[in-house]
Motif scaffolding. Structure first.
Motif, PDB file in Angstrom:
ATOM      1  N   LEU A 150       0.795  -1.223   0.000  1.00 35.05           N
ATOM      2  CA  LEU A 150       0.000   0.000   0.000  1.00 35.05           C
ATOM      3  C   LEU A 150       0.828   1.274   0.000  1.00 35.05           C
ATOM      4  O   LEU A 150       0.429   2.271  -0.615  1.00 35.05           O
ATOM      5  N   GLU A 151       1.943   1.300   0.670  1.00 31.09           N
ATOM      6  CA  GLU A 151       2.748   2.518   0.682  1.00 31.09           C
ATOM      7  C   GLU A 151       3.259   2.851  -0.711  1.00 31.09           C
ATOM      8  O   GLU A 151       3.251   4.016  -1.126  1.00 31.09           O
ATOM      9  N   GLU A 152       3.687   1.837  -1.453  1.00 33.76           N
ATOM     10  CA  GLU A 152       4.124   2.060  -2.827  1.00 33.76           C
ATOM     11  C   GLU A 152       2.952   2.510  -3.698  1.00 33.76           C
ATOM     12  O   GLU A 152       3.113   3.361  -4.584  1.00 33.76           O
ATOM     13  N   ALA A 153       1.789   1.930  -3.440  1.00 32.29           N
ATOM     14  CA  ALA A 153       0.600   2.320  -4.198  1.00 32.29           C
ATOM     15  C   ALA A 153       0.245   3.787  -3.936  1.00 32.29           C
ATOM     16  O   ALA A 153      -0.066   4.540  -4.867  1.00 32.29           O
ATOM     17  N   ARG A 154       0.301   4.189  -2.678  1.00 32.55           N
ATOM     18  CA  ARG A 154      -0.033   5.576  -2.327  1.00 32.55           C
ATOM     19  C   ARG A 154       0.927   6.566  -2.978  1.00 32.55           C
ATOM     20  O   ARG A 154       0.514   7.621  -3.460  1.00 32.55           O
TER      21      ARG A 154
ATOM     22  N   LEU B  87      -9.466   6.132 -10.916  1.00 31.71           N
ATOM     23  CA  LEU B  87      -8.498   6.678  -9.969  1.00 31.71           C
ATOM     24  C   LEU B  87      -9.130   6.895  -8.607  1.00 31.71           C
ATOM     25  O   LEU B  87      -8.526   6.574  -7.566  1.00 31.71           O
ATOM     26  N   SER B  88     -10.323   7.439  -8.580  1.00 32.90           N
ATOM     27  CA  SER B  88     -10.974   7.701  -7.291  1.00 32.90           C
ATOM     28  C   SER B  88     -11.226   6.403  -6.526  1.00 32.90           C
ATOM     29  O   SER B  88     -11.085   6.347  -5.297  1.00 32.90           O
ATOM     30  N   ARG B  89     -11.553   5.334  -7.248  1.00 31.98           N
ATOM     31  CA  ARG B  89     -11.741   4.031  -6.593  1.00 31.98           C
ATOM     32  C   ARG B  89     -10.424   3.536  -5.986  1.00 31.98           C
ATOM     33  O   ARG B  89     -10.392   3.012  -4.865  1.00 31.98           O
ATOM     34  N   LEU B  90      -9.339   3.692  -6.746  1.00 34.62           N
ATOM     35  CA  LEU B  90      -8.036   3.269  -6.235  1.00 34.62           C
ATOM     36  C   LEU B  90      -7.641   4.073  -5.003  1.00 34.62           C
ATOM     37  O   LEU B  90      -7.087   3.526  -4.037  1.00 34.62           O
ATOM     38  N   LEU B  91      -7.900   5.370  -5.042  1.00 36.08           N
ATOM     39  CA  LEU B  91      -7.595   6.218  -3.888  1.00 36.08           C
ATOM     40  C   LEU B  91      -8.366   5.770  -2.651  1.00 36.08           C
ATOM     41  O   LEU B  91      -7.831   5.754  -1.540  1.00 36.08           O
TER      42      LEU B  91
ATOM     43  N   GLU C   9      -7.904  12.826  -0.988  1.00 35.31           N
ATOM     44  CA  GLU C   9      -7.513  12.966  -2.385  1.00 35.31           C
ATOM     45  C   GLU C   9      -8.632  12.475  -3.315  1.00 35.31           C
ATOM     46  O   GLU C   9      -8.886  13.070  -4.368  1.00 35.31           O
ATOM     47  N   ALA C  10      -9.291  11.389  -2.915  1.00 35.81           N
ATOM     48  CA  ALA C  10     -10.399  10.868  -3.721  1.00 35.81           C
ATOM     49  C   ALA C  10     -11.516  11.889  -3.848  1.00 35.81           C
ATOM     50  O   ALA C  10     -12.082  12.087  -4.930  1.00 35.81           O
ATOM     51  N   LEU C  11     -11.840  12.555  -2.737  1.00 36.75           N
ATOM     52  CA  LEU C  11     -12.907  13.557  -2.771  1.00 36.75           C
ATOM     53  C   LEU C  11     -12.533  14.748  -3.650  1.00 36.75           C
ATOM     54  O   LEU C  11     -13.391  15.300  -4.352  1.00 36.75           O
ATOM     55  N   GLU C  12     -11.277  15.139  -3.635  1.00 35.17           N
ATOM     56  CA  GLU C  12     -10.853  16.232  -4.520  1.00 35.17           C
ATOM     57  C   GLU C  12     -11.063  15.858  -5.980  1.00 35.17           C
ATOM     58  O   GLU C  12     -11.540  16.664  -6.785  1.00 35.17           O
ATOM     59  N   VAL C  13     -10.716  14.619  -6.328  1.00 33.98           N
ATOM     60  CA  VAL C  13     -10.911  14.153  -7.700  1.00 33.98           C
ATOM     61  C   VAL C  13     -12.395  14.108  -8.041  1.00 33.98           C
ATOM     62  O   VAL C  13     -12.825  14.563  -9.107  1.00 33.98           O
TER      63      VAL C  13
END
Length: 396
Positions: A231-235, A264-268, A276-280
């Protein structure tokens, strides 16, 4: 220019009859033979059709493009490579009109005339038709992968041979996108295959090497890392992807397409990057306030934010959402319910077909109604505007 002739045996009488019926339907009264003195050249007609597509006049564009294509059809019924620009344009216009099946038929004809993509793109050749056929495949899975691979082989060659730096960059980005397309298939349709993870790793590594500043490649890397629970690499990959375009206007070519940002929002959200998801998602509904999925994901994301906040509160404080000591939490829950309600209204109006989305949205609304009590539109409208500032003040 040498012309490659398509053998009639390869298509057969049925496909020929289908094509003729299609032309008869779209071009009623078309002449049996080409006019000896056309008022426009084929190139001029195709340019005009392209302009009409850009101005949202796809129906008119289709008629003109088909007329141009008909001028290029010899009496024996077999197109030559000269027809490639017209075939591709007719296919693209049908996509614009929502007719994927007809688009696939015309892209297939183009692929038969340029089976390895070696004809220059300026003459209607290149990799693009293969990439479309990969996405339009009726069978998906290995069939889609085989079309992507045709495009990838061609794009690798073009990256190597390109002398113009701008062209090389453009080809690199297209190659990275095609590689990411194959990754997506191995993470979904072909995820059961024993070497799926190895293939994904190899493909996404190549994508990052050829286009390290591609938002799509970074997003795909994040998707692979999430599947590996890294997850850290994903973030980091997700944050790097967003940084490439977040300050750019919607029309900028670097900004990912709307569906890519939905993904992207789903991944976030999977990576627990709700802010970050909400901003997108807020940007997405500003661009298109009729998107069922954007409103649904925004409502779900706010619900997750509220659940996180609940875990930081004393159990007794959670009992009543109307207490003045929990204004930020209540504001988030009200906004969540509002976004989900918008999604469900649009779902009904548009006859949307994702039943799992509808069922989950309805389930969340039931939970929110239980937490919040009676629906109060005046309260909800007021809280929806300032939930973010309340949440920030409260440390969310």
């Amino acid at each position: 220019m040498a012309k490659s002739r398509l053998s009639g045996d390869r298509k057969g009488a049925h496909d020929k009859r289908v094509s003729e019926r299609y032309l008869d339907r779209v071009l009623p009264g078309r002449p049996a033979k080409k006019s000896s003195r056309p008022t426009e050249t084929v190139g001029e007609s195709l340019a005009k059709a392209s302009e009409l597509v850009q101005t949202c006049q796809a129906d008119e564009a289709l008629a003109i493009a088909l007329q141009a294509l008909h001028q290029l059809k010899p009496e024996n019924g077999n197109y030559t490579s000269e027809a490639l620009p017209a075939l591709n344009l007719v296919a693209e216009i049908n996509l614009e009109l929502g007719d994927a099946e007809t688009a696939r038929d015309f892209f297939s004809k183009a692929a038969q005339l340029d089976s390895d993509g070696s004809i220059p793109e300026s003459q209607g050749g290149g990799a693009e038709k293969f990439l479309w056929l990969a996405q339009l495949s009726e069978h998906g899975g290995h069939d889609s992968v085989s079309w992507f691979e045709k495009g990838i082989i061609r794009l690798r060659s073009e990256v190597t041979s390109a002398s113009d730096p701008a062209v090389k960059v453009q080809r690199r980005k297209k190659l990275a996108a095609a590689l990411c397309g194959v990754v997506e298939i191995y993470m979904t349709d072909l995820s059961w295959e024993s070497d799926a993870e190895l293939r994904c790793e190899s493909l996404v590594t190549e994508a990052m090497l050829v286009a390290p500043d591609s938002p799509e490649a970074l997003q795909t890397l994040a998707n692979v890392r999430i599947s590996q629970t890294r997850l850290e690499e994903a973030r980091k990959a997700l944050a790097d992807s967003i940084d490439l375009w977040k300050d750019l206007p919607a029309g900028d070519e670097v900004v990912p397409e709307f569906p890519a940002r939905i993904s992207l929002s789903r991944l976030l959200m999977e990576a627990e990057m709700e802010d970050e998801a909400l901003e997108v998602l807020e940007r997405l509904v500003e661009e298109d306030d009729t998107s069922v999925e954007a409103w649904y994901l925004g409502g779900w994301c706010m619900y997750l934010v509220a659940e996180k906040k609940k875990r930081t509160l004393m159990p007794a404080a959670i009992g009543s959402m109307s207490d003045e000591e929990n204004p930020a939490l209540r504001a988030i829950l009200l906004s969540s319910r509002d976004w989900l309600a918008n999604s469900l209204r649009l779902y009904q109006v548009q006859d949307y077909e994702d039943e799992r989305l509808r069922d989950h949205a309805q389930e969340l609304v039931r939970i929110l109604n239980s937490d919040l009590g009676e629906h109060d539109e005046d309260e909800e409208d007021g809280e929806d505007e300032d939930w973010e500032s309340d949440a920030e003040d409260d440390g969310i």
